[in-house]
Design a protein around this motif. Structure first.
Motif, PDB file in Angstrom:
ATOM      1  N   ARG A  42       0.840  -1.207   0.000  1.00  0.00           N
ATOM      2  CA  ARG A  42       0.000   0.000   0.000  1.00  0.00           C
ATOM      3  C   ARG A  42       0.870   1.250   0.000  1.00  0.00           C
ATOM      4  NH1 ARG A  42      -3.709   1.850  -1.432  1.00  0.00           N
ATOM      5  NH2 ARG A  42      -4.454   3.014   0.338  1.00  0.00           N
ATOM      6  N   SER A  43       1.903   1.263   0.827  1.00  0.00           N
ATOM      7  CA  SER A  43       2.724   2.483   0.920  1.00  0.00           C
ATOM      8  C   SER A  43       3.561   2.707  -0.341  1.00  0.00           C
ATOM      9  CB  SER A  43       3.620   2.440   2.152  1.00  0.00           C
ATOM     10  OG  SER A  43       4.557   1.401   2.057  1.00  0.00           O
ATOM     11  N   SER A  44       3.936   1.634  -1.028  1.00  0.00           N
ATOM     12  CA  SER A  44       4.738   1.788  -2.246  1.00  0.00           C
ATOM     13  C   SER A  44       3.874   2.067  -3.473  1.00  0.00           C
ATOM     14  CB  SER A  44       5.566   0.529  -2.494  1.00  0.00           C
ATOM     15  OG  SER A  44       4.725  -0.543  -2.881  1.00  0.00           O
ATOM     16  N   GLY A  45       2.569   1.880  -3.340  1.00  0.00           N
ATOM     17  CA  GLY A  45       1.682   2.103  -4.466  1.00  0.00           C
ATOM     18  C   GLY A  45       1.454   0.868  -5.317  1.00  0.00           C
ATOM     19  N   GLN A  46       2.045  -0.258  -4.942  1.00  0.00           N
ATOM     20  CA  GLN A  46       1.845  -1.491  -5.692  1.00  0.00           C
ATOM     21  C   GLN A  46       0.438  -2.048  -5.510  1.00  0.00           C
ATOM     22  OE1 GLN A  46       5.097  -3.717  -3.972  1.00  0.00           O
ATOM     23  NE2 GLN A  46       6.221  -3.629  -5.898  1.00  0.00           N
ATOM     24  N   LEU A  47      -0.197  -1.697  -4.411  1.00  0.00           N
ATOM     25  CA  LEU A  47      -1.561  -2.149  -4.135  1.00  0.00           C
ATOM     26  C   LEU A  47      -2.501  -0.952  -4.122  1.00  0.00           C
ATOM     27  CD1 LEU A  47      -0.990  -4.644  -1.167  1.00  0.00           C
ATOM     28  CD2 LEU A  47      -1.529  -5.234  -3.532  1.00  0.00           C
ATOM     29  N   THR A  48      -3.630  -1.105  -4.770  1.00  0.00           N
ATOM     30  CA  THR A  48      -4.647  -0.067  -4.690  1.00  0.00           C
ATOM     31  C   THR A  48      -5.353  -0.189  -3.345  1.00  0.00           C
ATOM     32  OG1 THR A  48      -6.380  -1.445  -5.645  1.00  0.00           O
ATOM     33  CG2 THR A  48      -5.018  -0.173  -7.191  1.00  0.00           C
ATOM     34  N   GLN A  49      -6.147   0.804  -3.012  1.00  0.00           N
ATOM     35  CA  GLN A  49      -6.877   0.763  -1.751  1.00  0.00           C
ATOM     36  C   GLN A  49      -7.803  -0.451  -1.716  1.00  0.00           C
ATOM     37  OE1 GLN A  49      -9.144   4.271  -0.913  1.00  0.00           O
ATOM     38  NE2 GLN A  49      -9.797   3.548   1.080  1.00  0.00           N
ATOM     39  N   ARG A  50      -8.475  -0.708  -2.822  1.00  0.00           N
ATOM     40  CA  ARG A  50      -9.406  -1.832  -2.889  1.00  0.00           C
ATOM     41  C   ARG A  50      -8.670  -3.170  -2.737  1.00  0.00           C
ATOM     42  NH1 ARG A  50     -14.472  -2.114  -6.741  1.00  0.00           N
ATOM     43  NH2 ARG A  50     -15.220  -4.162  -6.154  1.00  0.00           N
ATOM     44  N   GLU A  51      -7.535  -3.312  -3.400  1.00  0.00           N
ATOM     45  CA  GLU A  51      -6.751  -4.543  -3.277  1.00  0.00           C
ATOM     46  C   GLU A  51      -6.280  -4.740  -1.837  1.00  0.00           C
ATOM     47  OE1 GLU A  51      -4.749  -4.781  -7.732  1.00  0.00           O
ATOM     48  OE2 GLU A  51      -3.712  -3.669  -6.137  1.00  0.00           O
ATOM     49  N   GLY A  52      -5.785  -3.663  -1.236  1.00  0.00           N
ATOM     50  CA  GLY A  52      -5.327  -3.742   0.144  1.00  0.00           C
ATOM     51  C   GLY A  52      -6.441  -4.156   1.082  1.00  0.00           C
ATOM     52  N   MET A  53      -7.613  -3.599   0.879  1.00  0.00           N
ATOM     53  CA  MET A  53      -8.750  -3.937   1.739  1.00  0.00           C
ATOM     54  C   MET A  53      -9.141  -5.405   1.558  1.00  0.00           C
ATOM     55  SD  MET A  53     -10.330  -2.626   4.052  1.00  0.00           S
ATOM     56  CE  MET A  53     -11.078  -1.067   4.240  1.00  0.00           C
ATOM     57  N   ARG A  54      -9.151  -5.858   0.331  1.00  0.00           N
ATOM     58  CA  ARG A  54      -9.507  -7.249   0.048  1.00  0.00           C
ATOM     59  C   ARG A  54      -8.501  -8.202   0.709  1.00  0.00           C
ATOM     60  NH1 ARG A  54      -9.871  -7.378  -5.791  1.00  0.00           N
ATOM     61  NH2 ARG A  54     -11.609  -5.966  -5.558  1.00  0.00           N
ATOM     62  N   LEU A  55      -7.217  -7.866   0.622  1.00  0.00           N
ATOM     63  CA  LEU A  55      -6.184  -8.707   1.223  1.00  0.00           C
ATOM     64  C   LEU A  55      -6.256  -8.676   2.747  1.00  0.00           C
ATOM     65  CD1 LEU A  55      -3.274  -7.813  -1.195  1.00  0.00           C
ATOM     66  CD2 LEU A  55      -4.511  -9.984  -1.078  1.00  0.00           C
TER      67      LEU A  55
END
Length: 106
Positions: A42-55
């Motif tokens: 999340r902090s590097s931008g590799q994950l979107t907010q939605r992806e981070g939430m799903r994970l």
């Protein structure tokens, strides 16, 4: 002779309890590492907010499974294997999401 056997039994119970705690420590360490990987993605931008939430929700489901498996104070071998499979699946999901070339919008 009786006293020596009693001491032996106590030492074996302590050793087995420590071994079980070591197994759980490994599961907890894996969960912590997955949390760190999600946070870093999340902090590097590799994950979107939605992806981070799903994970994160996937990690929450794993924690709930662990609590249910440990409800009586012990996790069976089958329960540990199930948790390791879930953690392996989560690890793979995190890797795929971090490498899918989507990035958060700045």
């Amino acid at each position: 002779m009786k006293n020596g056997f009693g001491i032996f039994v106590v030492l074996m119970v302590i050793a087995v309890g420590g071994f079980a705690q070591d197994r759980m420590a490994r599961i907890d360490a894996r969960q912590h590492m997955e949390h760190v990987r999600i946070r870093d993605g999340r902090s590097s931008g590799q994950l979107t907010q939605r992806e981070g939430m799903r994970l994160r929700m996937e990690q929450l489901r794993i924690r709930r499974s662990e609590c249910m498996a440990n409800a009586d104070g012990q996790i069976t071998r089958a329960g540990r294997m199930r948790l390791h499979r879930q953690l392996h699946h989560a690890h793979r999901d995190i890797r795929r999401q971090r490498q899918d070339r989507q990035s958060r919008v700045y």
